[in-house]
Design a protein around this motif. Sequence first.
Motif, short mmCIF file in Angstrom:
data_model
loop_
_atom_site.label_atom_id
_atom_site.label_comp_id
_atom_site.label_asym_id
_atom_site.label_seq_id
_atom_site.Cartn_x
_atom_site.Cartn_y
_atom_site.Cartn_z
N ALA A 11 -60.60 -5.78 -40.71
CA ALA A 11 -61.33 -5.73 -39.45
C ALA A 11 -62.81 -6.00 -39.70
O ALA A 11 -63.33 -5.74 -40.79
CB ALA A 11 -61.17 -4.35 -38.80
N ALA A 12 -63.49 -6.55 -38.70
CA ALA A 12 -64.93 -6.79 -38.83
C ALA A 12 -65.64 -5.45 -38.99
O ALA A 12 -65.30 -4.45 -38.37
CB ALA A 12 -65.44 -7.52 -37.59
N GLY A 13 -66.64 -5.41 -39.86
CA GLY A 13 -67.37 -4.18 -40.12
C GLY A 13 -68.61 -4.45 -40.94
O GLY A 13 -69.18 -5.55 -40.90
N ASP A 14 -69.02 -3.47 -41.75
CA ASP A 14 -70.21 -3.64 -42.58
C ASP A 14 -69.82 -4.05 -44.00
O ASP A 14 -68.64 -4.06 -44.37
CB ASP A 14 -71.08 -2.37 -42.60
N ALA A 15 -70.84 -4.37 -44.81
CA ALA A 15 -70.60 -4.89 -46.15
C ALA A 15 -69.92 -3.86 -47.04
O ALA A 15 -69.00 -4.20 -47.81
CB ALA A 15 -71.92 -5.35 -46.78
N ARG A 65 -65.22 -2.20 -50.16
CA ARG A 65 -64.26 -1.12 -50.48
C ARG A 65 -62.83 -1.57 -50.21
O ARG A 65 -61.91 -1.27 -50.97
CB ARG A 65 -64.60 0.12 -49.66
N GLU A 66 -62.62 -2.31 -49.11
CA GLU A 66 -61.27 -2.76 -48.76
C GLU A 66 -60.73 -3.76 -49.78
O GLU A 66 -59.53 -3.79 -50.04
CB GLU A 66 -61.28 -3.40 -47.37
N ILE A 67 -61.60 -4.58 -50.35
CA ILE A 67 -61.14 -5.64 -51.24
C ILE A 67 -61.13 -5.20 -52.71
O ILE A 67 -60.19 -5.50 -53.45
CB ILE A 67 -62.00 -6.90 -51.05
N LEU A 109 -65.23 -11.53 -48.40
CA LEU A 109 -66.32 -10.70 -48.93
C LEU A 109 -67.67 -11.16 -48.41
O LEU A 109 -68.56 -10.34 -48.17
CB LEU A 109 -66.31 -10.75 -50.46
N ALA A 110 -67.83 -12.46 -48.24
CA ALA A 110 -69.13 -13.00 -47.82
C ALA A 110 -69.41 -12.78 -46.35
O ALA A 110 -70.57 -12.83 -45.93
CB ALA A 110 -69.20 -14.50 -48.14
N ARG A 111 -68.37 -12.51 -45.54
CA ARG A 111 -68.57 -12.37 -44.10
C ARG A 111 -67.90 -11.11 -43.56
O ARG A 111 -66.86 -11.17 -42.92
CB ARG A 111 -68.03 -13.61 -43.39
#
Length: 608
Positions: A197-201, A206-208, A177-179
Amino acid sequence: MPAIHKLPEVLINQIAAGEVVERPASVLKELMENSLDAGSRAIEVALAQGGVKQLRITDDGCGIDKDDLALALERHATSKIASLEDLEAVGTMGFRGEALAAIASVARTKIISRATGAAHAWRVTEREREPAPAALNSGTVIEVEDLYYNTPARRKFLKSESTEFGHCDDVFRRVALARPDVGFQLAHNGRVSLRLAAGDAERRVREILGDDFMANCRRVEVDSGPLRLYGFAALPAYARANRDAQFFYVNGRFVRDKLIQHALREAYADILHGARHPAFVLFLDMDPAGVDVNVHPAKTEVRFREGRAIHQFVFHGLSRSLAVPVQSASLAQGPAAPLAPYSGPTEQARLGVEEPGLPQNLSAWQTRAEPARSEGFRPASFERPNGGASFNPATLERLAPQMPNLPAADAGSASSAPLGYAVGQIHGVYVLAQNAHGLVLVDMHAAHERILYEQLKHVLDGAPGVQRLLIPAIFNASKIELATAEEQADTLNRMGFDVAAAGPNELAVRSVPALLGRANVSELLRALLAELRDFPASEVIAARRNELLATMACHGAVRANRQLTLPEMNALLRDMEATERADQCNHGRPTWTQLSMNDLDKLFMRGQ
């Protein structure tokens, strides 16, 4: 007595490991933080038997030089700080130089790493400290096997495989969540359980936490000099039975700090129902020199050098973000952006109350009393529990409709107001309104209750009225209560208390806030002193005052079976749009809900 002797290095490391390595999740946290400090852009975690049998972490970071590999397994060896000045302004996740040494003392540990620019990788283990050539394209791989194999007593305290994996999964999600700029993958017993996958906050949250959280939260974005609070805070309707959806980070580090927890709890206190817990993902960025992260080896506890300022910043920042008026009648459209500060109700006529016992400036509401047309609740008086102030709610039920003739409900006019315009009423309880998205259902009592409550608070904000006690209230006090009363004398005075020592073990109270004049003075002051001792900015008085105002608003709000005219319903909707926290009543229950045209079409299978 046996002679004093120095403990063996192995035993020293095993004792120290008890503070850092509590379970596989502790190992995972330390190793993931090291990977992030190495500048990794992708981190893969593989667990076997909940991480007890094996924990393997692979990253694509800068790697470790051959000459540093063996030293990495030594206690108090680190590349992240070199002086006291560095320690007082730590900018990395790790810094103590204890984690790898502690892990290696209680588990079979292997490190394979290839530093940037190196010809090939090198390998060391907890037993073979001399680097040996190995194969690896880039980055670092750390394998930890058979946790606590050499300390069986500690291993007995580990739980079942599923429980240990659950703790590892929690740690994995906290770090992820932090990164959001880093890609993560978690596998257990050869099966991938989570890939990010790397993306925006927003995507990472939303994924977590899921779509439900994002559909029921507000974006938080508050800046004040070197302080910045941002992230997502769920509305009270998404409150949970436990704290499993609470994530707070200081400079990217997940923390559990009682000062921060108190500020967050107070920010939600006015809108949360019962014993429910709020959900949030919040980040506090500040000068690293202003926070001490060297409090505990696990690094989840911190201490702030300006605790009062941090408490107030978090409390007020989150309160204002949660208090924005209604922006869109469809929460599914996404979190609403913060608005300008609340400036009170709109100028148009509204449902109002009168109460002779309240300050004279309540007359600014320009209300006109007439007998209520509800079934009524008219006891002679209402006595607050625990000795609280009493009042007569009969006059609070005189409603004053001075309603303008507002536009009839149609699609064009509904687009200009988030809650639309009223079309009718159901059983004297719910108001139906049409807006640009579809149908809005409003619990008129709950909505009016929130409006009155916020108006009462707005009127009573500012310097508190003070009630002098004819006979001072004297009660026994402990030494720490006496010291707190002396140290916080100015704060107590601003709250409306005149408190002074009456003896070596006694306190005398000569004045209290007027609104709480009939409260149990000793009980109230003891609670206040306890709060002031633990938290520099206490909200006890505001909470007690708000309890009284909430009860007044509840009894003053329009009752069930009260038949409202369309102009009255529309005035209620407009006041909701202009009122802070209008989404919930004073008890945390929702005041309205939206049914979109798609929702209505599904009910009648239109287009299917």
